[in-house]
Design an enzyme around this catalytic site. Sequence first.
Site, PDB file in Angstrom:
ATOM      1  N   HIS A 271      42.188  38.180  48.044  1.00 16.62           N
ATOM      2  CA  HIS A 271      41.674  36.871  47.634  1.00 16.62           C
ATOM      3  C   HIS A 271      40.186  36.735  47.956  1.00 16.62           C
ATOM      4  CE1 HIS A 271      42.696  32.971  45.988  1.00 16.62           C
ATOM      5  NE2 HIS A 271      41.936  32.398  46.899  1.00 16.62           N
TER       6      HIS A 271
ATOM      7  N   HIS B 154      40.833  28.377  36.326  1.00 13.95           N
ATOM      8  CA  HIS B 154      40.990  27.005  36.809  1.00 13.95           C
ATOM      9  C   HIS B 154      40.708  26.020  35.678  1.00 13.95           C
ATOM     10  CE1 HIS B 154      41.571  28.149  40.909  1.00 13.95           C
ATOM     11  NE2 HIS B 154      40.376  28.676  41.045  1.00 13.95           N
TER      12      HIS B 154
ATOM     13  N   LYS C  55      48.789  31.007  36.859  1.00 13.22           N
ATOM     14  CA  LYS C  55      49.710  30.066  37.488  1.00 13.22           C
ATOM     15  C   LYS C  55      50.198  29.082  36.439  1.00 13.22           C
ATOM     16  CE  LYS C  55      48.380  29.905  42.358  1.00 13.22           C
ATOM     17  NZ  LYS C  55      47.861  29.045  43.446  1.00 13.22           N
TER      18      LYS C  55
ATOM     19  N   ARG D  88      43.803  36.975  40.478  1.00 13.05           N
ATOM     20  CA  ARG D  88      44.629  36.824  41.668  1.00 13.05           C
ATOM     21  C   ARG D  88      45.410  38.118  41.917  1.00 13.05           C
ATOM     22  NH1 ARG D  88      45.110  32.117  38.677  1.00 13.05           N
ATOM     23  NH2 ARG D  88      44.465  30.184  39.726  1.00 13.05           N
TER      24      ARG D  88
ATOM     25  N   ARG E 249      38.283  38.078  45.178  1.00 15.45           N
ATOM     26  CA  ARG E 249      38.217  37.048  44.118  1.00 15.45           C
ATOM     27  C   ARG E 249      37.063  36.088  44.411  1.00 15.45           C
ATOM     28  NH1 ARG E 249      41.380  34.042  40.331  1.00 15.45           N
ATOM     29  NH2 ARG E 249      41.621  31.824  40.777  1.00 15.45           N
TER      30      ARG E 249
ATOM     31  N   TYR F  50      31.608  27.661  45.795  1.00 15.02           N
ATOM     32  CA  TYR F  50      30.669  28.749  45.527  1.00 15.02           C
ATOM     33  C   TYR F  50      29.231  28.259  45.448  1.00 15.02           C
ATOM     34  CZ  TYR F  50      35.238  30.567  44.499  1.00 15.02           C
ATOM     35  OH  TYR F  50      36.562  30.893  44.601  1.00 15.02           O
TER      36      TYR F  50
END
Length: 356
Positions: free
Chosen positions: A306, A332, A234, A210, A309, A341
């Site tokens: 982003h 994630h 995060k 990120r 990414r 994706y």
Amino acid sequence: MRRELLLEKIETYKAIMPWYVLDYYQSKLAVPYSFTTLYEYLKEYKRFFDWLMDADLTQAPKIADIDLSTLEHLTKKDLEAFVLYLRERPSLNTYSTKEGLSQTTINRTLSALSSLYKYLTEEVENDQGEPYFYRNVMKKVSTKKKKETLASRAENIKQKLFLGDETLAFLDYVDKEYEQKLSNRAKSSFRKNKERDLAIIALLLASGVRLSEAVNLDLKDVNLNMMIIEVIRKGGKRDSVNVAGFAKGYLESYLAVRQRRYKAEKQDLAFFLTEYRGVPNRMDASSIEKMVGKYSEDFKIRVTPHKLRHTLATRLYDATKSQVLVSHQLGHSSTQVTDLYTHIVNDEQKTALDNL
């Protein structure tokens, strides 16, 4: 926004906040939440507290005097009225004729409030080891998600990805072609930051981190021998991220000039630096966004970090067909986020078949 300016703005907001918001801020800083996230949350709290006073839901003369009891006794109808206010209020942007905030902005406001309420009702401890109060009205407030199928989202995003040979072609363009159309003055500025800019773009394309993770990267976090970087994900979780080998040369070239070109001393920990009047500073998110946008627009289409990414994630899924591997690479905890994706890659495969 420069880090120094960001911290100044944070202090300005903290100066007007109630004591329990300052407690919340300190707690989340320890997680750690990024300064950018906390700044955005403080802005949302000011928006909410201003509304509480305008709607006469508190008798407090100023934000700092709004007590916990006010938050504890707000009803679901009160919060729904706040959402309607956000949706219908005239836009503060004088260049826009649109009234009301976007659903994305409203969701962000509610997310910030949910975080504060969760802290006050579950996470914090008073002298008796109990939360400040128990009633969390935010659990009763639903948010409206933007309705869009994965196929539709994939189609919209696909045009803004640098897939296949375009990943290296983009880097090669910035490296060898971009400056050819610049004035002599612009060339001087470009050449000063060329190695750094290429290193940033290469890292984003080769790791999928990120923007905030790249910004907060320190020198000690980068291991070019192993091609691994350490980032804060995060939620404050530390993670080791593999970096594709094609980025190594760009990162090494930047490191070779970092100290001399940006006047870096031992105390300058940030990996990516900018220099102003002889003083090195950590490069901020806004500057990286503008830089990526400038180069990508000249190459093909203006994109954000982003989208780089997304580019890495799509290329990795195309090569491995493993959603688990892509999820781990992106940080994630669930593979659900990576469903996008599969749609992009399947669409690319269909296009290839049609061209046979």
